[in-house]
Scaffold this active site. Structure first.
Site, PDB file in Angstrom:
ATOM      1  N   ARG A 142      36.431  40.614  51.322  1.00 45.50           N
ATOM      2  CA  ARG A 142      35.015  40.312  51.081  1.00 45.50           C
ATOM      3  C   ARG A 142      34.456  39.283  52.041  1.00 45.50           C
ATOM      4  NH1 ARG A 142      34.389  39.188  44.790  1.00 45.50           N
ATOM      5  NH2 ARG A 142      36.292  38.021  45.209  1.00 45.50           N
ATOM      6  N   TYR A 163      39.374  40.581  30.378  1.00 48.36           N
ATOM      7  CA  TYR A 163      40.394  41.055  31.324  1.00 48.36           C
ATOM      8  C   TYR A 163      41.315  42.086  30.663  1.00 48.36           C
ATOM      9  CZ  TYR A 163      44.197  40.396  34.815  1.00 48.36           C
ATOM     10  OH  TYR A 163      45.173  40.562  35.773  1.00 48.36           O
ATOM     11  N   ARG A 175      50.520  23.198  31.613  1.00 41.86           N
ATOM     12  CA  ARG A 175      50.798  23.584  30.224  1.00 41.86           C
ATOM     13  C   ARG A 175      50.720  25.106  30.056  1.00 41.86           C
ATOM     14  NH1 ARG A 175      46.815  21.956  26.547  1.00 41.86           N
ATOM     15  NH2 ARG A 175      47.288  23.527  24.986  1.00 41.86           N
TER      16      ARG A 175
HETATM   17  P1  NDP Z   1      44.234  37.174  43.849  1.00 35.39           P
HETATM   18  O1  NDP Z   1      43.194  36.384  43.110  1.00 35.39           O
HETATM   19  O2  NDP Z   1      45.239  36.470  44.683  1.00 35.39           O
HETATM   20  O3  NDP Z   1      43.536  38.316  44.731  1.00 35.39           O
HETATM   21  C1  NDP Z   1      42.545  39.127  44.187  1.00 35.39           C
HETATM   22  C2  NDP Z   1      42.147  40.135  45.229  1.00 35.39           C
HETATM   23  O4  NDP Z   1      41.122  40.960  44.686  1.00 35.39           O
HETATM   24  C3  NDP Z   1      41.575  39.463  46.475  1.00 35.39           C
HETATM   25  O5  NDP Z   1      41.940  40.208  47.596  1.00 35.39           O
HETATM   26  C4  NDP Z   1      40.079  39.578  46.225  1.00 35.39           C
HETATM   27  O6  NDP Z   1      39.300  39.574  47.406  1.00 35.39           O
HETATM   28  C5  NDP Z   1      40.010  40.936  45.567  1.00 35.39           C
HETATM   29  N1  NDP Z   1      38.763  41.120  44.848  1.00 35.39           N
HETATM   30  C6  NDP Z   1      38.338  40.507  43.732  1.00 35.39           C
HETATM   31  N2  NDP Z   1      37.124  40.952  43.386  1.00 35.39           N
HETATM   32  C7  NDP Z   1      36.777  41.878  44.317  1.00 35.39           C
HETATM   33  C8  NDP Z   1      35.640  42.686  44.525  1.00 35.39           C
HETATM   34  N3  NDP Z   1      34.578  42.641  43.709  1.00 35.39           N
HETATM   35  N4  NDP Z   1      35.618  43.528  45.577  1.00 35.39           N
HETATM   36  C9  NDP Z   1      36.671  43.588  46.431  1.00 35.39           C
HETATM   37  N5  NDP Z   1      37.772  42.825  46.302  1.00 35.39           N
HETATM   38  C10 NDP Z   1      37.819  41.985  45.248  1.00 35.39           C
HETATM   39  O7  NDP Z   1      44.936  38.009  42.699  1.00 35.39           O
HETATM   40  P2  NDP Z   1      46.368  38.720  42.597  1.00 35.39           P
HETATM   41  O8  NDP Z   1      46.864  39.114  43.929  1.00 35.39           O
HETATM   42  O9  NDP Z   1      47.189  37.909  41.692  1.00 35.39           O
HETATM   43  O10 NDP Z   1      45.910  40.013  41.767  1.00 35.39           O
HETATM   44  C11 NDP Z   1      45.835  41.317  42.309  1.00 35.39           C
HETATM   45  C12 NDP Z   1      45.714  42.285  41.150  1.00 35.39           C
HETATM   46  O11 NDP Z   1      46.856  42.138  40.308  1.00 35.39           O
HETATM   47  C13 NDP Z   1      44.499  42.017  40.268  1.00 35.39           C
HETATM   48  O12 NDP Z   1      43.945  43.233  39.843  1.00 35.39           O
HETATM   49  C14 NDP Z   1      45.104  41.271  39.091  1.00 35.39           C
HETATM   50  O13 NDP Z   1      44.331  41.425  37.948  1.00 35.39           O
HETATM   51  C15 NDP Z   1      46.449  41.929  38.985  1.00 35.39           C
HETATM   52  N6  NDP Z   1      47.464  41.151  38.285  1.00 35.39           N
HETATM   53  C16 NDP Z   1      47.799  39.889  38.698  1.00 35.39           C
HETATM   54  C17 NDP Z   1      48.773  39.182  38.015  1.00 35.39           C
HETATM   55  C18 NDP Z   1      49.183  37.798  38.404  1.00 35.39           C
HETATM   56  O14 NDP Z   1      49.938  37.167  37.647  1.00 35.39           O
HETATM   57  N7  NDP Z   1      48.787  37.269  39.539  1.00 35.39           N
HETATM   58  C19 NDP Z   1      49.448  39.762  36.845  1.00 35.39           C
HETATM   59  C20 NDP Z   1      49.025  41.102  36.510  1.00 35.39           C
HETATM   60  C21 NDP Z   1      48.069  41.756  37.215  1.00 35.39           C
HETATM   61  P3  NDP Z   1      38.673  38.199  48.000  1.00 35.39           P
HETATM   62  O15 NDP Z   1      39.731  37.555  48.831  1.00 35.39           O
HETATM   63  O16 NDP Z   1      37.503  38.660  48.761  1.00 35.39           O
HETATM   64  O17 NDP Z   1      38.304  37.349  46.807  1.00 35.39           O
END
Ligand code: NDP
Length: 234
Positions: free
Chosen positions: A34, A140, A184
């Protein structure tokens, strides 16, 4: 076979680990971002999955550079945690829009090419929370559970066309998303994980690689946990 792959939210965290793993295997991998600069060695397309016009533009670039998408990893997602009593309508709809409707928007745009090719892999990154719920995450959890219903319906719609659709359900992964939790909250989360630790993004990526591989050609409509045992029983 080298395939055209798109990973939404592939510029960091779990998405970047999946993108790098597939690229290392020889796939032509595009990722959405983004803002800022996309990681090098991958095709970065600027795209917000809540904005249909930006998705159209991004997919036009991917198709032009790499060919029609054959493997989609719908990974982009956000959290806006708060108890239901204090959750605004915007907190709820924004999380649904990015996680669930975003998955719908991008999948709808790529399946036509998959149907034509009679080949495709759709992998949605859901969460253990979609299955077992979590206090403070009604938005979520609803979005992530919705993604399960979405891919399972898709599996039924498109199985006869050589397309598989599955969901990955990670537990607690060390990324920016979990870095914002307090000590926590982190300690409480780890206490519920039989393996007693968080996953690295690479551990999630290795399972994703399998689920979109030829070896997983007979797996569809599955929800695959990669959660250290956190959600077992679901
Ligand atoms: P991060 O917050 O590290 O990364 C999120 C990613 O999603 C970034 O690349 C972000 O882009 C992108 N993103 C968010 N909103 C949009 C949008 N509107 N359009 C395009 N891109 C978007 O999260 P994680 O890597 O941890 O998570 C990745 C996936 O895994 C998510 O779906 C999350 O819900 C899922 N997940 C994560 C867990 C965890 O413990 N971390 C556990 C279970 C599931 P930008 O850099 O532009 O913000």
């Amino acid at each position: 076979m080298t395939r055209s792959v798109l990973v939404t939210g592939g510029n960091r965290g779990i998405g970047l680990a999946i993108a790098r793993t597939l690229a290392a295997d020889g796939d032509r991998v595009a990722i959405t971002y983004r803002s800022g600069e996309p990681p090098t060695c991958l095709l970065g397309v600027r795209c917000d999955v809540t904005d249909p016009a930006s998705l159209d533009a991004a997919l036009a670039t991917v198709t032009d550079r790499h060919g029609p998408v054959q493997v989609l990893v719908a990974n982009a997602g956000i959290t806006r945690d708060t108890l239901l009593a204090t959750m605004s309508e915007d907190d709820f709809t924004a999380v649904l829009d990015a996680n669930l409707t975003g998955t719908f928007r991008v999948t709808r745009r790529v399946v036509r090419g998959m149907v034509k090719a009679r080949y495709g892999r759709v992998l949605a990154v859901s969460s253990v929370v979609g299955l077992q719920g979590a206090a403070g995450q009604t938005n979520y959890a609803a979005a992530k559970a919705g993604m399960v219903g979405f891919v399972r319906s898709l599996a039924r719609e498109l199985g006869s066309r050589g397309i598989t659709a599955n969901a990955l359900a990670p537990g607690f992964v060390d990324t920016d998303m979990t870095a914002v939790l307090s000590d926590r909250q982190r300690t409480a989360a780890l206490a519920g994980i039989p393996l007693g630790r968080a996953a690295s993004p690479t551990e999630i990526a290795r399972v994703a690689r399998f689920l979109v591989s030829e070896d997983a050609g007979y797996i569809t409509g599955a929800v695959v946990p990669v959660d250290g045992g956190m959600g077992m029983g679901h």
